[in-house]
Design a protein around this motif. Structure first.
Motif, short mmCIF file in Angstrom:
data_model
loop_
_atom_site.label_atom_id
_atom_site.label_comp_id
_atom_site.label_asym_id
_atom_site.label_seq_id
_atom_site.Cartn_x
_atom_site.Cartn_y
_atom_site.Cartn_z
N TRP A 1 8.68 6.28 10.11
CA TRP A 1 7.69 6.28 8.64
C TRP A 1 8.68 6.35 7.51
O TRP A 1 8.59 5.82 6.52
N ARG B 1 10.88 -0.17 1.99
CA ARG B 1 9.88 -0.97 1.22
C ARG B 1 9.80 -0.37 -0.21
O ARG B 1 9.12 -1.03 -1.24
N GLU B 2 10.40 0.81 -0.59
CA GLU B 2 10.28 1.30 -1.89
C GLU B 2 10.61 0.39 -3.11
O GLU B 2 9.86 0.36 -4.13
N TYR C 1 7.55 -1.77 -3.43
CA TYR C 1 6.48 -1.19 -4.04
C TYR C 1 6.78 -0.89 -5.71
O TYR C 1 5.88 -1.11 -6.48
N LEU D 1 10.71 3.14 7.18
CA LEU D 1 9.91 2.19 6.66
C LEU D 1 9.87 2.58 5.03
O LEU D 1 9.74 1.34 4.06
N VAL D 2 9.38 3.50 4.64
CA VAL D 2 9.06 3.96 3.21
C VAL D 2 10.07 3.58 2.54
O VAL D 2 10.30 3.00 1.27
N ASP E 1 1.65 7.43 -4.18
CA ASP E 1 2.73 8.07 -3.36
C ASP E 1 2.01 9.32 -2.59
O ASP E 1 1.20 9.95 -2.79
N GLY F 1 -0.03 -1.61 4.07
CA GLY F 1 1.23 -1.02 3.79
C GLY F 1 2.50 -1.95 3.66
O GLY F 1 3.22 -1.96 2.86
N GLY F 2 2.36 -3.08 4.79
CA GLY F 2 3.57 -4.15 4.72
C GLY F 2 3.17 -5.22 3.86
O GLY F 2 4.17 -6.27 3.94
N PRO G 1 2.42 3.44 1.32
CA PRO G 1 2.77 3.10 2.76
C PRO G 1 1.89 3.69 3.71
O PRO G 1 0.71 3.86 3.36
N HIS H 1 -0.13 2.31 -6.95
CA HIS H 1 0.60 2.64 -5.99
C HIS H 1 0.51 4.16 -5.43
O HIS H 1 0.43 5.15 -6.33
#
Length: 207
Positions: A151, A158-159, A162, A154-155, A123, A100-101, A28, A121
């Motif tokens: 944040w 996207r998790e 990822y 967003l995380v 974390d 991150g994206g 992220p 990744h």
């Protein structure tokens, strides 16, 4: 005649474990990927490509691109830079640090699933990352909520992406970047040993 010949020795590892790896860092925003990438590149003697830095070099400040041209335009620029970086990574060992994206693009995710690439990744928890989130160069963290709330959202969004592409994950919470690099090298070394042993076993079974 010896009925029990001695087994062949396991072939030695490369002098610097993981120095021939093709590594991609994901995570992220504000996880420290750029710093970790630089330290990891120094540790392994590998070239580093930071895709966000490449975008800035070629097209200007990312936050300005978001404001003047919009996120869709930025993602198109990002995809082209990432596509080329990952293709080069298949030609020679190295490290690519992704924004991150970047994993939002399906083509990028398909490239990251190549078996030669190790996707690491990073974390990190919200308490560790919170002091870094109000930087002006993080446009996606602006909005109706606080930077921390944005944040976290967003995380969460996207998790699954990822997780889909990660070869393994490394914890960076409450840890200096040098410690994170040590963790990455330890895991990569273990993976290399396993791969070398698998090749050795295959050679034994199919002499």
């Amino acid at each position: 005649m010896n009925e029990h010949p001695l087994p062949k020795p396991v072939p030695p590892l490369e002098p610097v474990p993981a120095a021939h790896s093709r590594i991609v860092l994901t995570g992220p925003p504000a996880a420290g990927k750029s710093t970790i990438g630089r330290l990891l590149a120094d540790r392994l003697g590998l070239p580093l490509t930071d895709t966000d830095a490449n975008i800035v070099d070629r097209h200007g400040v990312i936050a300005d691109i978001f404001v003047t041209r919009g996120e869709d335009h930025f993602r198109r620029l990002e995809r082209e830079v990432v596509r080329k970086a990952l293709r080069r990574l298949l030609d020679r060992p190295g490290i690519v640090s992704l924004g991150g994206g970047a994993i939002l693009n399906s083509g990028t995710r398909a490239q990251l699933l190549h078996p030669a690439i190790k996707v690491v990744h990073i974390d990190i928890d919200v308490d560790t990352v919170a002091p870094r989130l109000n930087a002006p160069h993080r446009p996606l963290l602006r909005g109706s909520g606080s930077a921390v709330e944005n944040w976290l959202a967003l995380v969460s969004e996207r998790e699954p992406l990822y997780e889909q592409v990660a070869t393994f994950r490394v914890q960076a919470s409450n840890s200096p970047p040098s410690t994170v690099v040590n963790r990455i090298v330890d895991v990569l070394t273990g993976l290399q040993r396993a791969e070398e042993y698998a090749k050795y076993q295959q050679t034994k079974e199919n002499p």
